[in-house]
Design a protein around this motif. Structure first.
Motif, PDB file in Angstrom:
ATOM      1  N   ALA A   1       0.800  -1.278   0.473  1.00  0.00           N
ATOM      2  CA  ALA A   1      -0.109   0.344   0.290  1.00  0.00           C
ATOM      3  C   ALA A   1       1.116   1.093  -0.149  1.00  0.00           C
ATOM      4  O   ALA A   1       0.175   2.411  -0.326  1.00  0.00           O
ATOM      5  CB  ALA A   1      -0.589  -0.497   1.077  1.00  0.00           C
ATOM      6  N   LEU A   2       2.031   1.276   0.851  1.00  0.00           N
ATOM      7  CA  LEU A   2       3.003   2.783   0.751  1.00  0.00           C
ATOM      8  C   LEU A   2       3.256   3.497  -1.488  1.00  0.00           C
ATOM      9  O   LEU A   2       3.525   3.683  -0.787  1.00  0.00           O
ATOM     10  CB  LEU A   2       3.881   1.965   1.713  1.00  0.00           C
ATOM     11  N   THR A   3       3.418   1.675  -1.608  1.00  0.00           N
ATOM     12  CA  THR A   3       4.294   2.007  -2.948  1.00  0.00           C
ATOM     13  C   THR A   3       3.279   2.792  -3.799  1.00  0.00           C
ATOM     14  O   THR A   3       4.058   3.280  -4.706  1.00  0.00           O
ATOM     15  CB  THR A   3       4.821   0.472  -3.308  1.00  0.00           C
TER      16      THR A   3
ATOM     17  N   TYR B   1       6.486 -11.293   0.763  1.00  0.00           N
ATOM     18  CA  TYR B   1       4.996 -10.492   0.189  1.00  0.00           C
ATOM     19  C   TYR B   1       4.683 -11.569  -1.084  1.00  0.00           C
ATOM     20  O   TYR B   1       3.169 -10.423  -1.451  1.00  0.00           O
ATOM     21  CB  TYR B   1       6.138 -10.115  -1.575  1.00  0.00           C
ATOM     22  N   GLN B   2       4.834 -12.735  -0.626  1.00  0.00           N
ATOM     23  CA  GLN B   2       3.742 -13.454  -1.375  1.00  0.00           C
ATOM     24  C   GLN B   2       2.703 -13.662  -1.021  1.00  0.00           C
ATOM     25  O   GLN B   2       1.553 -14.045  -1.971  1.00  0.00           O
ATOM     26  CB  GLN B   2       4.555 -15.280  -2.050  1.00  0.00           C
ATOM     27  N   GLU B   3       2.215 -13.418   0.051  1.00  0.00           N
ATOM     28  CA  GLU B   3       0.972 -13.603   0.844  1.00  0.00           C
ATOM     29  C   GLU B   3       0.660 -12.180   0.900  1.00  0.00           C
ATOM     30  O   GLU B   3      -0.766 -12.067   0.923  1.00  0.00           O
ATOM     31  CB  GLU B   3       1.260 -13.997   2.151  1.00  0.00           C
ATOM     32  N   LEU B   4       1.414 -10.874   0.553  1.00  0.00           N
ATOM     33  CA  LEU B   4       0.941  -9.833   0.529  1.00  0.00           C
ATOM     34  C   LEU B   4      -0.010  -9.243  -0.977  1.00  0.00           C
ATOM     35  O   LEU B   4       0.334  -9.558  -1.614  1.00  0.00           O
ATOM     36  CB  LEU B   4       1.489  -8.927   0.732  1.00  0.00           C
ATOM     37  N   GLU B   5      -0.338  -8.406  -0.572  1.00  0.00           N
ATOM     38  CA  GLU B   5      -1.131  -7.692  -1.954  1.00  0.00           C
ATOM     39  C   GLU B   5       0.013  -7.088  -2.995  1.00  0.00           C
ATOM     40  O   GLU B   5       1.154  -6.884  -2.451  1.00  0.00           O
ATOM     41  CB  GLU B   5      -1.929  -6.272  -1.009  1.00  0.00           C
ATOM     42  N   SER B   6      -0.202  -6.493  -4.349  1.00  0.00           N
ATOM     43  CA  SER B   6       0.377  -6.253  -5.375  1.00  0.00           C
ATOM     44  C   SER B   6       1.453  -4.614  -4.911  1.00  0.00           C
ATOM     45  O   SER B   6       0.544  -3.947  -4.207  1.00  0.00           O
ATOM     46  CB  SER B   6      -0.134  -6.250  -6.297  1.00  0.00           C
ATOM     47  N   PHE B   7       2.490  -4.454  -6.176  1.00  0.00           N
ATOM     48  CA  PHE B   7       2.888  -3.458  -5.781  1.00  0.00           C
ATOM     49  C   PHE B   7       1.803  -2.467  -6.083  1.00  0.00           C
ATOM     50  O   PHE B   7       1.911  -2.779  -7.564  1.00  0.00           O
ATOM     51  CB  PHE B   7       4.381  -3.803  -5.473  1.00  0.00           C
ATOM     52  N   ALA B   8       2.459  -0.909  -6.670  1.00  0.00           N
ATOM     53  CA  ALA B   8       2.665  -0.072  -7.864  1.00  0.00           C
ATOM     54  C   ALA B   8       3.021  -0.360  -8.930  1.00  0.00           C
ATOM     55  O   ALA B   8       4.482  -1.581  -8.612  1.00  0.00           O
ATOM     56  CB  ALA B   8       3.100   0.672  -7.010  1.00  0.00           C
TER      57      ALA B   8
END
Length: 711
Positions: free
Chosen positions: A395-397, A418-425
């Motif tokens: 979310a920060l990106t 990060y495989q389990e988190l939302e996608s980057f910008a």
């Protein structure tokens, strides 16, 4: 502030606030009750000045201290009863009416409220006094302590010296009529306060045109020479000499004062000093390094310790206030553009608090700068709290990209997370932390504002979470084969880790990993040394080990102390010095004793020098006035680290009545970790130095005892 010498009363008064000044925890509660009532009666916000020795102090507090009788006086204004009503529309003509109310009846209510309640108190009303001393909050308790140190230990002795005492609970505004009554008949009024002449000027104004008005002194004496110190900490010890000067002006008093403390021989400057340092395995050991020739900006957070450590590759050229990180580059870039690229350190807590505004300012200004967002998932500097308003890295990106950041690289110690988190910008790259230098070089080549997010959890917080079972324990341990180790120190230079410690053997300097402090960061393996060995620790709790039988200690008859017993503790930040002080203080309270003291807290002092003061007496009435142990007053000097305890500033608290208990174990400094040529402390010399300042000394190898007892 934890770092900048400052006072707050001028600022609060400039905002139009009445200002209260408590000197103890009990006064915080009592004056807080009055402050709330004053605010409700007048409609004014009420400021409260809290100095470090109160904020970081420990006190015995009676639960009834908040039971105060509050008088809310009636006020007539322009011939009619007045009570506060809010004026919500702050545009003309309502704003003009609000201004008239503020400087008219609202401030009038403040003054009559102060007059109607015991907030400012004449503590000692000596009828034929020649000297009046005015002080507020902590400064008043320091005055009483300094008078006691001069031999004027009780009210009768102070009266006999012709002294009148006024304790201010409110340092703004000054009660004019109370001040004039207090000053009546006096020759001199001495105002004791921190830093600038704030109260002193107000007292002088209140006494102006009074018949036979006394002379007002404070920061300067009657001849214009410096009197009350205006720089550094104002303590009871710092007030003894100024008070002696004032009192000795009366020949009949000079001989009644306690003789000056005989100055001890000046101690030589120690060749080794302990300074704050990053924890073992701290992400900042690696994340704060920048490419050679770069400009590195510092800010607020644990990472600011790079300014205290002369480590090549991480030195900073500037420090800013919280929320201003990087904004200095907007002005500097016109003078330095083309010479080097600027990297700016910023913690994730600072970013969530206010630092994001500085990033936005740099985007708006069109400058080229790389923010290194040190994402540690905890406000480690003040105890590991969550960063309020903080975002997860994905979310920060997206937020940064939406606000104009042109390129983002995330360097993480566990990229797989990060495989389990939302996608980057879109366009954000995810690299392992080992590619930090490559990432910085890539971002420096891009124009505009770029961000490197260095994602690694705070080492101290990780240690806490592992102990609580909230994150898994890393089973891989690193050990060094001393038969192979050449003692080159490259592992310490690369990792900057306090657990990579020099170890002196019959074959010379070697290096070993201190397993008790190791936080399994594994940065030491970057040295690529054949002496390093990794082993897999068995799962589950360690096997029970046989422990020695403790010696039998006979019970001793215990009696409450006749006066105040003073203890001074000196050790290394992060090893429990403040906790020990709390344990001792709590034990005393459980035995029915009264205590107060002060801990060195505030700015992170991990691995640096930390001290605590504790004063114990049979009752609050018998307790010495100040909560800080003064020069040569310590009865017990607990030296958890001989290097810190041997510092001349700390040894000033020891004297002929002092018994020192000293841990003889030598703990390496940060400089010894990163520089193989650095000389370590000489334990025997440190113990001799402490012994020369104390009446008696007991030496114990506490570290060895802990290893035997706890493994």
């Amino acid at each position: 502030s934890s770092t900048i010498p400052c006072i707050s009363e001028r600022t609060l008064a400039g905002y139009g606030l009445p200002v209260l000044y408590p000197g103890t925890a009990e006064e915080v509660v009592r004056l807080g009750r009055y402050g709330v009532a004053l605010s409700r009666a007048s409609g004014m916000w009420v400021g409260m000045k809290i100095v470090a020795d109160v904020a970081d102090g420990l006190f015995t507090v009676d639960g009834s201290c908040g039971d105060v009788d509050i008088t809310v006086p009636e006020l007539e204004w322009e011939g009619r009863p007045w009570s506060y009503r809010q004026i919500p529309m702050l545009i003309p003509p309502a704003s003009l009416e609000a201004e008239a109310q503020m400087y008219g009846p609202r401030w009038a209510m403040v003054r009559v409220f102060l007059a109607a309640n015991p907030i400012n108190v004449v503590e000692l009303d000596t009828p034929a006094a020649w000297l009046g001393i005015v002080a507020g909050g902590k400064a008043f308790h320091d005055v009483r302590q300094a008078l006691a140190d001069l031999g004027l230990a009780d009210d009768d002795a102070v009266r006999g010296a012709g002294i009148r005492l006024l304790r201010l609970g409110a340092v703004h505004p000054i009660e004019r009529e109370l001040m004039r009554r207090f000053g009546s008949g006096l020759d001199t009024v001495l105002v004791v306060e921190e830093k600038t002449e704030f109260v002193e000027s107000a007292v002088r104004d209140a006494l102006y045109r009074l018949t036979d008005a006394p002379e007002v002194i404070g920061s300067q004496d009657s001849l214009g020479a410096r009197l009350v110190p205006v720089s550094g900490e104002l303590t009871a010890g710092a007030l003894v000499a100024p008070l002696r000067r004032v009192l000795s002006a009366r020949p009949e008093l000079a001989d009644r004062l306690a003789p000056p403390v005989v100055p001890r021989p000046t101690l030589e400057l120690q060749p080794v000093a302990r300074t704050p340092y990053f924890c073992s395995g701290c992400p900042h050991n690696r994340s704060t390094l920048v490419p050679e020739g770069s400009i590195n900006g510092g800010g607020i957070g644990c990472h600011a310790m790079v300014a205290m450590v002369d480590r090549p590759g991480s030195n900073v050229s500037s420090l800013t206030q919280m929320g201003g990180e990087g904004a200095q580059w907007i002005g500097q870039v016109a003078l330095l553009e083309g010479s080097a690229h600027c990297f700016q350190n910023m913690g994730d807590g600072t970013f969530a608090h206010s630092g994001q505004l500085a990033v936005q300012a740099c985007v708006a200004a069109g400058v080229s700068i790389t923010y290194k967002l040190l994402y540690n998932r905890a406000v480690a500097m003040t105890g590991g709290q969550d960063a309020e308003g903080g975002l997860e890295v994905p979310a920060l990106t997206r937020k940064l990209t939406a606000e104009g950041v042109v390129k983002i690289i995330v360097c993480a110690d566990e990229p797989e997370r990060y495989q389990e988190l939302e996608s980057f910008a879109p366009g954000t790259q995810l690299w392992h932390r080992d590619r930090l230098d490559e990432a910085q070089q890539a971002l420096a080549a891009v124009g505009g504002v770029t961000v490197l997010i260095y994602d690694q959890r705070c080492a101290a917080e990780s240690r806490r979470l592992r102990k609580r079972g909230e994150i898994p324990i890393r089973p891989t341990r690193v050990v060094i084969n001393e038969a192979v180790c050449e003692g080159c120190g490259d592992c310490g230079t690369k990792s900057n880790c306090l657990s990579v410690q020099p170890h002196h053997t019959e074959y010379g300097r070697k290096t070993r990993i201190d397993q008790t402090s190791c936080n399994t960061d594994y940065s030491c393996l970057a040295g690529d040394c054949p002496s390093f060995v990794t082993v897999q620790a068995p799962a589950g709790p360690a096997a029970a080990r046989e422990r020695p039988e403790p010696p039998k200690v006979p019970d001793r008859d215990w009696q409450p102390p006749a006066g105040t017993v003073d203890m001074f503790l000196a050790g290394i930040g992060g090893t429990g010095i403040v906790t020990v002080n709390q344990v001792l203080g709590s034990a005393a309270v459980r035995d029915g004793l009264a205590v107060h003291g002060v801990d060195q807290t505030g700015l992170s002092q991990k691995a640096g020098p930390v001290t605590s003061h504790l004063r114990v007496a049979a009752s609050t009435a018998a307790l010495a006035p100040a909560n800080r142990v003064g020069p040569a007053q310590a009865d017990c000097y607990l030296a958890f680290d001989a290097l810190v305890a041997a510092d001349a500033r700390n040894l000033a608290c020891a004297g002929h009545r002092t018994t020192a208990v000293v841990s003889t174990g030598v703990v390496p400094t940060g400089l010894m970790v990163r520089d193989p040529s650095a000389v370590g402390p000489d334990a025997d010399a440190l113990i001799s130095r402490i012994a020369s300042s104390c009446g008696s000394l007991v030496a114990v190898d506490a570290a060895a005892a802990a290893r035997v007892l706890f493994g």
